[in-house]
Design a protein around this motif. Structure first.
Motif, PDB file in Angstrom:
ATOM      1  N   LEU A 182       0.828  -1.207   0.000  1.00  0.00           N
ATOM      2  CA  LEU A 182       0.000   0.000   0.000  1.00  0.00           C
ATOM      3  C   LEU A 182       0.863   1.257   0.000  1.00  0.00           C
ATOM      4  O   LEU A 182       0.573   2.228  -0.707  1.00  0.00           O
ATOM      5  N   ALA A 183       1.923   1.241   0.812  1.00  0.00           N
ATOM      6  CA  ALA A 183       2.788   2.410   0.910  1.00  0.00           C
ATOM      7  C   ALA A 183       3.532   2.666  -0.408  1.00  0.00           C
ATOM      8  O   ALA A 183       3.599   3.804  -0.886  1.00  0.00           O
ATOM      9  N   GLY A 247       4.906  -1.218  10.741  1.00  0.00           N
ATOM     10  CA  GLY A 247       4.677  -1.096   9.313  1.00  0.00           C
ATOM     11  C   GLY A 247       3.416  -0.312   9.004  1.00  0.00           C
ATOM     12  O   GLY A 247       3.402   0.529   8.099  1.00  0.00           O
ATOM     13  N   ALA A 248       2.352  -0.569   9.753  1.00  0.00           N
ATOM     14  CA  ALA A 248       1.102   0.162   9.541  1.00  0.00           C
ATOM     15  C   ALA A 248       1.278   1.641   9.889  1.00  0.00           C
ATOM     16  O   ALA A 248       0.741   2.523   9.201  1.00  0.00           O
ATOM     17  N   ARG A 249       2.042   1.914  10.934  1.00  0.00           N
ATOM     18  CA  ARG A 249       2.291   3.315  11.304  1.00  0.00           C
ATOM     19  C   ARG A 249       3.083   4.030  10.215  1.00  0.00           C
ATOM     20  O   ARG A 249       2.787   5.178   9.855  1.00  0.00           O
ATOM     21  N   ASP A 250       4.109   3.364   9.691  1.00  0.00           N
ATOM     22  CA  ASP A 250       4.905   3.981   8.631  1.00  0.00           C
ATOM     23  C   ASP A 250       4.086   4.135   7.354  1.00  0.00           C
ATOM     24  O   ASP A 250       4.244   5.114   6.614  1.00  0.00           O
ATOM     25  N   CYS A 251       3.222   3.164   7.074  1.00  0.00           N
ATOM     26  CA  CYS A 251       2.352   3.261   5.906  1.00  0.00           C
ATOM     27  C   CYS A 251       1.438   4.474   6.036  1.00  0.00           C
ATOM     28  O   CYS A 251       1.206   5.207   5.070  1.00  0.00           O
ATOM     29  N   LEU A 252       0.933   4.682   7.233  1.00  0.00           N
ATOM     30  CA  LEU A 252       0.095   5.855   7.494  1.00  0.00           C
ATOM     31  C   LEU A 252       0.902   7.135   7.272  1.00  0.00           C
ATOM     32  O   LEU A 252       0.390   8.113   6.714  1.00  0.00           O
ATOM     33  N   GLY A 259      -3.947   9.154   5.030  1.00  0.00           N
ATOM     34  CA  GLY A 259      -3.885   7.948   5.841  1.00  0.00           C
ATOM     35  C   GLY A 259      -4.745   7.994   7.076  1.00  0.00           C
ATOM     36  O   GLY A 259      -5.106   6.949   7.631  1.00  0.00           O
ATOM     37  N   PHE A 260      -5.092   9.183   7.524  1.00  0.00           N
ATOM     38  CA  PHE A 260      -5.896   9.334   8.735  1.00  0.00           C
ATOM     39  C   PHE A 260      -7.390   9.278   8.451  1.00  0.00           C
ATOM     40  O   PHE A 260      -8.198   9.340   9.368  1.00  0.00           O
ATOM     41  N   THR A 261      -7.772   9.189   7.198  1.00  0.00           N
ATOM     42  CA  THR A 261      -9.193   9.192   6.857  1.00  0.00           C
ATOM     43  C   THR A 261      -9.783   7.791   6.994  1.00  0.00           C
ATOM     44  O   THR A 261      -9.094   6.781   6.880  1.00  0.00           O
ATOM     45  N   TRP A 262     -11.091   7.737   7.214  1.00  0.00           N
ATOM     46  CA  TRP A 262     -11.803   6.479   7.368  1.00  0.00           C
ATOM     47  C   TRP A 262     -11.788   5.680   6.057  1.00  0.00           C
ATOM     48  O   TRP A 262     -11.817   4.454   6.059  1.00  0.00           O
TER      49      TRP A 262
END
Length: 299
Positions: A182-183, A247-252, A259-262
């Motif tokens: 994704l990133a 990984g999810a934090r870095d992807c965000l 990345g912060f949107t629903w």
């Protein structure tokens, strides 16, 4: 020792990926989130028919007759797709709880502290328990992992903890690898200052670090599946939890404000990773087990 998957194992993984892509693609995932639906019984039965839950059950008992190395490949794909439900507990219950192997029964387990049980409302059985206890719903960080608090934990999951921790680690690895995808995709599509943001060194470093963590964790999970060593299983769970959460934090971070949107899927991976990090074996428990092994070897 060669930890590379065989051609049969690669075909197994590809088959599961194709099944989930056709049956539980992003549209189905988002529909589950939007409706707040529980376990999809139809999908559960399809997984059962495909041998997902009976994978390690002996052929003489109606199973597929494979082992942990094949199971981690299958669970890696389920983690990549964020398939909801007590996949690990139902898999472990195959041959123990009627209907678990075929996917006609949903089996949960006391794999969280609290005592908390995930998917209790959908469960036909609780692993190691004689019945399904009543529980009080509690708010879960993951919209697709409903939690209930029960008065007293019933059901001994200690015989299943090693395999449960390893299969949960495989789910985490799948999620970690998916956030890398994704990133990287977003970094190639999103432009800033006239060029893709993936051209910027800071973004390159984030994506590279995500990939390294995910691949190291995957190697540890594969190795632990082959050796079955308790210390290696603990290390695999520790590394996989870190790879999935970080990984999810870095992807965000790569996605920025988007990345912060629903509507973005990043938060779903992060929330599921947080929950899984508390299942079957926590970081503190894994570290304690590894410390005991080190003390034992030093003595």
């Amino acid at each position: 020792m060669d930890f590379q998957p065989t051609e049969d194992q690669k075909d197994l993984r590809a088959g599961v990926r194709d099944l989930l892509a056709g049956r539980y693609a992003r549209e189905a995932l988002r529909a589950s989130v939007d409706t707040g639906a529980g376990v999809d019984r139809a999908l559960w039965r399809e997984l059962g028919e495909a041998g997902f839950f009976a994978l390690r059950l002996p052929e003489a008992e109606g199973g597929v007759g494979l082992g942990l190395p094949e199971a981690v490949l299958v669970f890696e794909e389920a983690g990549r797709a964020l398939v909801p439900g007590p996949l690990v507990a139902t898999h472990l219950a195959a041959g123990v709880v009627p209907g678990a192997a075929a996917g006609t029964a949903v089996v949960s387990a006391f794999d969280l502290d609290g005592p908390l049980v995930a998917h209790l409302a959908d469960a036909d059985a609780v692993l190691g328990a004689s019945g399904v206890p009543a529980g009080e719903p509690v708010r879960s960080v993951d919209p697709l992992t409903p939690l209930h608090r029960v008065a007293v934990a019933v059901g001994d999951v200690s015989p299943y903890r090693q395999a449960g921790a390893l299969l949960t680690a495989a789910l985490q690895v799948g999620s970690a690898l998916r956030t890398v995808e994704l990133a990287v995709r977003y970094a190639g599509e999103r432009e800033q200052f006239g060029q893709p943001i993936g051209a910027f060194q800071a973004v390159k470093h984030l994506c590279a670090q995500m990939l390294v963590r995910a691949e190291v964790a995957r190697t540890a999970v594969y190795a632990a599946a082959v050796t079955g060593d308790p210390g290696e299983v603990a290390a695999a769970k520790l590394l996989a939890d870190g790879a999935a959460v970080r990984g999810a934090r870095d992807c965000l971070q790569v996605h920025g404000g988007m990345g912060f949107t629903w509507e973005a899927d990043v938060h779903l991976h992060l929330k599921r990773a947080w929950v899984r990090a508390e299942q079957w074996r926590t970081a503190a428990q894994a570290e304690e087990l590894l410390a005991q092994e080190l003390l034992g070897s030093a003595g």
